[in-house]
Design a protein around this motif. Structure first.
Motif, mmCIF file in Angstrom:
data_model
loop_
_atom_site.group_PDB
_atom_site.id
_atom_site.type_symbol
_atom_site.label_atom_id
_atom_site.label_comp_id
_atom_site.label_asym_id
_atom_site.label_seq_id
_atom_site.Cartn_x
_atom_site.Cartn_y
_atom_site.Cartn_z
ATOM 1 N N MET A 164 0.820 -1.221 0.000
ATOM 2 C CA MET A 164 0.000 0.000 0.000
ATOM 3 C C MET A 164 0.849 1.265 0.000
ATOM 4 N N TRP A 165 2.078 1.196 0.489
ATOM 5 C CA TRP A 165 2.957 2.366 0.516
ATOM 6 C C TRP A 165 3.482 2.704 -0.878
ATOM 7 N N LEU A 166 3.560 1.694 -1.746
ATOM 8 C CA LEU A 166 4.188 1.891 -3.049
ATOM 9 C C LEU A 166 3.229 1.831 -4.230
ATOM 10 N N HIS A 167 2.161 1.054 -4.128
ATOM 11 C CA HIS A 167 1.330 0.769 -5.298
ATOM 12 C C HIS A 167 -0.165 0.871 -5.011
ATOM 13 N N LEU A 168 -0.582 1.886 -4.303
ATOM 14 C CA LEU A 168 -1.996 2.014 -3.933
ATOM 15 C C LEU A 168 -2.910 2.114 -5.158
ATOM 16 N N LEU B 103 -2.442 0.728 -8.107
ATOM 17 C CA LEU B 103 -2.542 -0.614 -8.672
ATOM 18 C C LEU B 103 -3.465 -1.484 -7.816
ATOM 19 N N ILE B 104 -3.345 -1.364 -6.503
ATOM 20 C CA ILE B 104 -4.189 -2.141 -5.590
ATOM 21 C C ILE B 104 -5.664 -1.832 -5.832
ATOM 22 N N THR B 105 -6.019 -0.554 -5.889
ATOM 23 C CA THR B 105 -7.428 -0.199 -6.086
ATOM 24 C C THR B 105 -7.926 -0.651 -7.461
ATOM 25 N N HIS C 149 -4.605 -12.597 11.949
ATOM 26 C CA HIS C 149 -5.480 -12.704 10.774
ATOM 27 C C HIS C 149 -6.463 -11.535 10.739
ATOM 28 N N LYS C 150 -7.163 -11.345 11.836
ATOM 29 C CA LYS C 150 -8.167 -10.279 11.906
ATOM 30 C C LYS C 150 -7.524 -8.888 11.755
ATOM 31 N N ALA C 151 -6.388 -8.679 12.409
ATOM 32 C CA ALA C 151 -5.721 -7.370 12.376
ATOM 33 C C ALA C 151 -5.139 -7.032 11.009
ATOM 34 N N SER C 152 -4.849 -8.028 10.188
ATOM 35 C CA SER C 152 -4.223 -7.763 8.890
ATOM 36 C C SER C 152 -5.128 -6.970 7.948
ATOM 37 N N PHE C 153 -6.413 -6.894 8.272
ATOM 38 C CA PHE C 153 -7.358 -6.139 7.449
ATOM 39 C C PHE C 153 -7.555 -4.707 7.935
ATOM 40 N N VAL C 154 -6.948 -4.347 9.049
ATOM 41 C CA VAL C 154 -7.049 -2.980 9.570
ATOM 42 C C VAL C 154 -5.975 -2.153 8.871
ATOM 43 N N LEU C 155 -6.408 -1.161 8.116
ATOM 44 C CA LEU C 155 -5.497 -0.383 7.277
ATOM 45 C C LEU C 155 -5.347 1.036 7.791
ATOM 46 N N PRO C 156 -4.167 1.633 7.556
ATOM 47 C CA PRO C 156 -4.032 3.061 7.864
ATOM 48 C C PRO C 156 -4.965 3.869 6.969
ATOM 49 N N GLN C 157 -5.358 5.010 7.438
ATOM 50 C CA GLN C 157 -6.370 5.812 6.753
ATOM 51 C C GLN C 157 -6.002 6.155 5.312
ATOM 52 N N PHE C 158 -4.714 6.414 5.036
ATOM 53 C CA PHE C 158 -4.324 6.796 3.674
ATOM 54 C C PHE C 158 -4.614 5.670 2.678
ATOM 55 N N ALA C 159 -4.655 4.425 3.137
ATOM 56 C CA ALA C 159 -4.967 3.290 2.262
ATOM 57 C C ALA C 159 -6.440 2.905 2.368
#
Length: 122
Positions: free
Chosen positions: A9-13, A15-17, A82-92
């Motif tokens: 997410m820091w480099l390719h947001l 592309l991700i979206t 597992h559950k925490a891996s879906f919590v994203l920083p606001q910019f992402a």
């Protein structure tokens, strides 16, 4: 459930979206998660998870718990990770939610922030 490398997410947001939007044309459940990988550029890698299961949190919450014997052998994974891996920083989180909304998927509701065992969060 299918899972593929989802970039960082820091480099390719952008592309991700774009990939998320394309996946939404095929699957009713599409999510982005990430984990830390010290040897990967920027120290993080993402995952795009898709499912034909329409239930809310279909891939965000583990379906089953590892047995105590298996969990003792795992060095990184546990149900909380597992559950925490879906919590994203606001910019992402914001552009990913926008991509999900444009694709017609249900908006994600933020998890309530609690104080476990009454402890103050500092």
């Amino acid at each position: 459930v299918i899972c593929t490398q989802g970039e960082c997410m820091w480099l390719h947001l952008d592309l991700i979206t774009s990939v998320l939007t394309s996946c939404c044309d095929i699957f009713p459940t599409v999510e982005y998660a990430y984990t830390t990988i010290p040897t990967y550029p920027s120290g993080q890698i993402g995952f795009i998870l898709c499912s034909s299961d329409r239930r809310n949190n279909a891939v965000r919450l583990p379906e089953r718990q590892p047995s105590a014997e298996l969990q003792a052998q795992l060095r990184y994974y546990n149900p909380q990770i597992h559950k925490a891996s879906f919590v994203l920083p606001q910019f992402a989180a914001a552009p990913i939610e926008e991509a999900r909304r444009k694709a017609g998927l249900q908006a994600r509701q933020p998890e309530p922030v609690g104080r476990p065992n009454g402890c103050a969060i500092m």
